[in-house]
Design a protein around this motif. Structure first.
Motif, PDB file in Angstrom:
ATOM      1  N   SER A 158      30.566  24.349  11.187  1.00 37.24           N
ATOM      2  CA  SER A 158      31.816  23.716  10.735  1.00 37.24           C
ATOM      3  C   SER A 158      31.668  22.215  10.506  1.00 37.24           C
ATOM      4  N   HIS A 159      30.781  21.537  11.254  1.00 32.21           N
ATOM      5  CA  HIS A 159      30.691  20.082  11.114  1.00 32.21           C
ATOM      6  C   HIS A 159      29.863  19.653   9.893  1.00 32.21           C
ATOM      7  N   LEU A 160      29.201  20.595   9.209  1.00 32.94           N
ATOM      8  CA  LEU A 160      28.402  20.242   8.034  1.00 32.94           C
ATOM      9  C   LEU A 160      29.308  20.198   6.803  1.00 32.94           C
ATOM     10  N   THR A 161      30.085  19.138   6.708  1.00 36.73           N
ATOM     11  CA  THR A 161      31.107  19.042   5.664  1.00 36.73           C
ATOM     12  C   THR A 161      30.514  18.971   4.256  1.00 36.73           C
ATOM     13  N   GLU A 162      29.349  18.373   4.104  1.00 34.29           N
ATOM     14  CA  GLU A 162      28.744  18.288   2.774  1.00 34.29           C
ATOM     15  C   GLU A 162      28.321  19.664   2.285  1.00 34.29           C
ATOM     16  N   ARG A 163      27.734  20.467   3.169  1.00 39.29           N
ATOM     17  CA  ARG A 163      27.366  21.839   2.803  1.00 39.29           C
ATOM     18  C   ARG A 163      28.607  22.641   2.449  1.00 39.29           C
ATOM     19  N   ARG A 164      29.656  22.471   3.188  1.00 37.27           N
ATOM     20  CA  ARG A 164      30.903  23.182   2.893  1.00 37.27           C
ATOM     21  C   ARG A 164      31.454  22.760   1.543  1.00 37.27           C
ATOM     22  N   ARG A 165      31.350  21.460   1.228  1.00 37.41           N
ATOM     23  CA  ARG A 165      31.838  20.976  -0.062  1.00 37.41           C
ATOM     24  C   ARG A 165      31.034  21.578  -1.211  1.00 37.41           C
ATOM     25  N   LEU A 166      29.717  21.670  -1.030  1.00 38.05           N
ATOM     26  CA  LEU A 166      28.868  22.256  -2.065  1.00 38.05           C
ATOM     27  C   LEU A 166      29.218  23.719  -2.315  1.00 38.05           C
ATOM     28  N   LEU A 167      29.445  24.463  -1.242  1.00 41.24           N
ATOM     29  CA  LEU A 167      29.806  25.874  -1.393  1.00 41.24           C
ATOM     30  C   LEU A 167      31.142  26.023  -2.113  1.00 41.24           C
ATOM     31  N   ALA A 168      32.110  25.198  -1.755  1.00 41.83           N
ATOM     32  CA  ALA A 168      33.415  25.264  -2.409  1.00 41.83           C
ATOM     33  C   ALA A 168      33.302  24.928  -3.896  1.00 41.83           C
ATOM     34  N   ALA A 169      32.478  23.930  -4.224  1.00 41.62           N
ATOM     35  CA  ALA A 169      32.293  23.549  -5.618  1.00 41.62           C
ATOM     36  C   ALA A 169      31.615  24.649  -6.418  1.00 41.62           C
ATOM     37  N   ALA A 170      30.831  25.493  -5.739  1.00 39.86           N
ATOM     38  CA  ALA A 170      30.137  26.592  -6.407  1.00 39.86           C
ATOM     39  C   ALA A 170      30.985  27.855  -6.478  1.00 39.86           C
ATOM     40  N   GLY A 171      32.229  27.791  -6.016  1.00 38.55           N
ATOM     41  CA  GLY A 171      33.127  28.935  -6.128  1.00 38.55           C
ATOM     42  C   GLY A 171      33.289  29.769  -4.881  1.00 38.55           C
ATOM     43  N   PHE A 172      32.668  29.344  -3.775  1.00 37.71           N
ATOM     44  CA  PHE A 172      32.813  30.066  -2.507  1.00 37.71           C
ATOM     45  C   PHE A 172      34.089  29.594  -1.801  1.00 37.71           C
ATOM     46  N   SER A 173      34.707  30.521  -1.062  1.00 37.98           N
ATOM     47  CA  SER A 173      35.928  30.208  -0.320  1.00 37.98           C
ATOM     48  C   SER A 173      35.753  30.576   1.146  1.00 37.98           C
ATOM     49  N   PRO A 174      36.385  29.830   2.067  1.00 38.13           N
ATOM     50  CA  PRO A 174      36.328  30.212   3.491  1.00 38.13           C
ATOM     51  C   PRO A 174      36.885  31.622   3.681  1.00 38.13           C
ATOM     52  N   HIS A 175      36.111  32.452   4.357  1.00 39.89           N
ATOM     53  CA  HIS A 175      36.489  33.864   4.495  1.00 39.89           C
ATOM     54  C   HIS A 175      36.832  34.221   5.931  1.00 39.89           C
ATOM     55  N   ARG A 176      36.002  33.785   6.870  1.00 41.39           N
ATOM     56  CA  ARG A 176      36.259  34.051   8.283  1.00 41.39           C
ATOM     57  C   ARG A 176      35.445  33.078   9.119  1.00 41.39           C
ATOM     58  N   THR A 177      35.680  33.055  10.415  1.00 41.79           N
ATOM     59  CA  THR A 177      34.952  32.165  11.315  1.00 41.79           C
ATOM     60  C   THR A 177      34.236  32.968  12.396  1.00 41.79           C
ATOM     61  N   ILE A 178      33.128  32.430  12.841  1.00 39.12           N
ATOM     62  CA  ILE A 178      32.386  33.011  13.960  1.00 39.12           C
ATOM     63  C   ILE A 178      32.311  31.944  15.040  1.00 39.12           C
ATOM     64  N   GLU A 179      32.871  32.259  16.181  1.00 40.46           N
ATOM     65  CA  GLU A 179      32.954  31.293  17.267  1.00 40.46           C
ATOM     66  C   GLU A 179      31.888  31.595  18.308  1.00 40.46           C
ATOM     67  N   TYR A 180      31.196  30.550  18.748  1.00 35.51           N
ATOM     68  CA  TYR A 180      30.160  30.674  19.773  1.00 35.51           C
ATOM     69  C   TYR A 180      30.751  30.154  21.079  1.00 35.51           C
ATOM     70  N   LEU A 181      30.869  31.059  22.054  1.00 38.10           N
ATOM     71  CA  LEU A 181      31.498  30.726  23.324  1.00 38.10           C
ATOM     72  C   LEU A 181      30.484  30.832  24.452  1.00 38.10           C
ATOM     73  N   VAL A 182      30.628  29.972  25.441  1.00 35.33           N
ATOM     74  CA  VAL A 182      29.697  29.955  26.563  1.00 35.33           C
ATOM     75  C   VAL A 182      30.471  29.924  27.875  1.00 35.33           C
ATOM     76  N   ARG A 183      29.777  30.248  28.940  1.00 34.28           N
ATOM     77  CA  ARG A 183      30.380  30.264  30.275  1.00 34.28           C
ATOM     78  C   ARG A 183      29.332  29.843  31.284  1.00 34.28           C
ATOM     79  N   THR A 184      29.729  28.994  32.226  1.00 35.39           N
ATOM     80  CA  THR A 184      28.843  28.593  33.309  1.00 35.39           C
ATOM     81  C   THR A 184      28.738  29.719  34.330  1.00 35.39           C
ATOM     82  N   VAL A 185      27.533  29.966  34.794  1.00 31.68           N
ATOM     83  CA  VAL A 185      27.301  30.966  35.841  1.00 31.68           C
ATOM     84  C   VAL A 185      27.164  30.231  37.161  1.00 31.68           C
ATOM     85  N   ASP A 186      27.964  30.624  38.148  1.00 39.04           N
ATOM     86  CA  ASP A 186      27.885  29.947  39.445  1.00 39.04           C
ATOM     87  C   ASP A 186      27.622  30.953  40.560  1.00 39.04           C
ATOM     88  N   GLY A 187      27.514  30.450  41.762  1.00 39.17           N
ATOM     89  CA  GLY A 187      27.141  31.282  42.899  1.00 39.17           C
ATOM     90  C   GLY A 187      28.186  32.278  43.336  1.00 39.17           C
TER      91      GLY A 187
END
Length: 349
Positions: A158-187
Motif C-alpha cells: 500500500s505504501h508504494l504510491t508510485e507503483r499504484r499510480r502506474l497501475l492506475a494509469a495503465a487501466g488497473f483498478s483497486p480490487h481487494r486488499t490482503i492484510e498481513y497480521l501478526v501476534r506476539t507469542v508470550d509465556g
C-alpha cells in the motif's frame, strides 16, 4: 414492414481481450537490453530483489522457494514468463513476471509483478514493463482458449504510491486488499480447557502435520478456496512444493475420531527475514460442515503453544479482507494486529 427485433451477440474471448498480435520488448531508449530469464539467472534475480527490499519494504519476502518455480527451477502447474532488463555492464536492473494460474476453473487469472533497481527508477521502466506484461498476459489467456471471465492482477504494498499510480494509469483498478497480521507469542500460551472441551464434543482430534496427508489437506483447502475465491484451486505439484516449507512442529491437522477424516488444518513455516525470527501461518481452513465447533480455536491454541515452546516470539497470517472478512474478525479476537497491507489491482473482463 420493419422488424423491431433486436439482434446482438456476445463478444468472443479475443474480442474482449483485444489481444495484441505482437508484443515487443520495452524500448532500448530506456537504457536496458531486454531478454527472457530462466534458471541460470536465479542469482541475478535474487540479488536484484535484495537491493529492492530496503526501499520497497514488501509484506512478504520473495524467498528462493517462491522464485524457483517462476524461473523453472521447481515443479509448478502455473505458466510463467520472466522478462529481464540489463544495463551496459550486464547487471540485471529490472524484472517483470507474468503468470497464468492453473487451477482457476471459473475464470482466467493472470498475475503480474515487477521490481526495478532503486537507482534506475523514475525513467519509465516500470510503466513499460506493465504495458508488456498486460499485453503478454492477454496473449497467454488467448492461447488457453477457454471462453471464461478474465482477471489480470497485480499485488502492490500500500505504501508504494508510485507503483499504484502506474497501475492506475495503465487501466488497473483497486480490487481487494490482503492484510498481513501478526501476534506476539508470550509465556502464557497454553491449552484452554474450554477449547479442549469443544474439540471433544465435536469428536475431533489434532495430529501433527505429515507430508503423507498432502492430498487430503489439499482437497479441504481447495473446497475452502472454491467458496471464497471463485474456484482458484491449488494444483497438486504446487501444494506439494509449498508443503515442503511447512514445519510439522508448528502445524496441526484436525481429524474425526471415528474415521480419521481430515476436517481442518493449520500449516505454518518458520521465517528469518526482515522482521526477525517468526512463524508464518500459510494455510488455515476448516471444512464447511465442521465450522463453528471450536476446531479453528483448537488449532490456533496448539500452534501458539508450540511457538512458545520453541521460543518463536511472533506468528503471523495474511487475510484477504474483501473475500474473507469473517476470518479477519476471528483472527483479531486472537489479538493479531495489522503489520502491512497489499492492494490487488486488477483489469477484469
Amino acid at each position: 414492414m420493419e422488424s423491431n427485433r433486436v439482434t446482438a451477440r456476445a463478444g468472443s474471448l479475443d474480442q474482449r481481450l483485444r489481444v495484441p498480435d505482437v508484443m515487443n520488448f520495452p524500448g532500448a531508449h530506456l537504457g536496458l537490453s531486454w531478454g527472457m530469464l530462466g534458471a541460470e539467472d536465479v542469482g541475478d534475480v535474487t540479488a536484484l530483489d535484495e537491493r529492492c527490499r530496503p526501499v520497497d519494504r514488501p509484506s512478504t519476502l520473495r524467498r528462493l522457494e517462491v522464485i524457483a518455480p517462476i524461473l523453472g527451477l521447481a515443479p509448478t502447474a502455473h505458466r510463467y514468463e520472466v522478462l529481464g532488463g540489463r544495463d551496459s555492464q550486464g547487471e540485471l536492473r529490472a524484472v517483470g513476471v507474468v503468470g497464468l494460474m492453473a487451477g482457476a476453473d471459473s475464470e482466467h487469472v493472470c498475475t503480474i509483478e515487477a521490481f526495478v533497481d532503486p537507482t534506475w527508477r523514475g525513467r519509465g521502466i516500470g510503466r513499460a514493463l506493465i504495458d508488456w506484461q498486460d499485453g503478454r498476459a492477454r496473449q497467454l489467456i488467448s492461447e488457453d482458449g477457454r471462453d471464461l471471465p478474465v482477471s489480470i492482477e497485480s499485488r502492490v504494498v500500500s505504501h508504494l504510491t508510485e507503483r499504484r499510480r502506474l497501475l492506475a494509469a495503465a487501466g488497473f483498478s483497486p480490487h481487494r486488499t490482503i492484510e498481513y497480521l501478526v501476534r506476539t507469542v508470550d509465556g502464557s500460551e497454553g491449552p484452554s480447557p474450554i477449547v479442549a472441551a469443544k474439540l471433544e464434543a465435536a469428536g475431533v482430534s489434532l495430529i501433527p502435520f505429515d507430508p503423507s496427508l498432502n492430498e487430503e489437506v489439499r482437497t479441504v483447502f481447495n473446497r475452502s478456496q472454491s467458496l471464497s475465491l471463485g474456484g482458484r484451486l491449488m494444483p497438486a505439484e504446487d501444494f506439494a512444493r509449498r508443503a515442503d516449507e511447512i514445519d510439522p512442529a508448528l502445524s496441526y491437522v484436525a481429524v474425526t475420531d471415528s474415521d480419521r477424516i481430515v476436517v481442518g488444518f493449520l500449516l505454518a513455516r518458520v521465517e528469518n527475514g526482515d522482521y526477525g525470527h517468526e512463524s508464518w501461518i500459510e494455510y488455515l481452513a476448516i471444512e464447511r460442515g465442521w465450522r463453528n465447533r471450536g476446531i479453528a480455536d483448537a488449532l490456533m491454541s496448539e500452534h501458539l503453544r508450540r511457538c512458545n515452546e520453541q521460543s518463536i516470539p511472533q506468528t503471523g497470517i495474511s487475510i484477504d479482507t474483501k473475500l474473507n472478512e469473517t476470518s479477519k474478525s476471528w483472527v483479531t479476537r486472537w489479538d493479531f494486529f495489522p503489520r502491512s497491507t497489499d492492494i490487488v489491482y486488477a483489469i477484469e473482463m
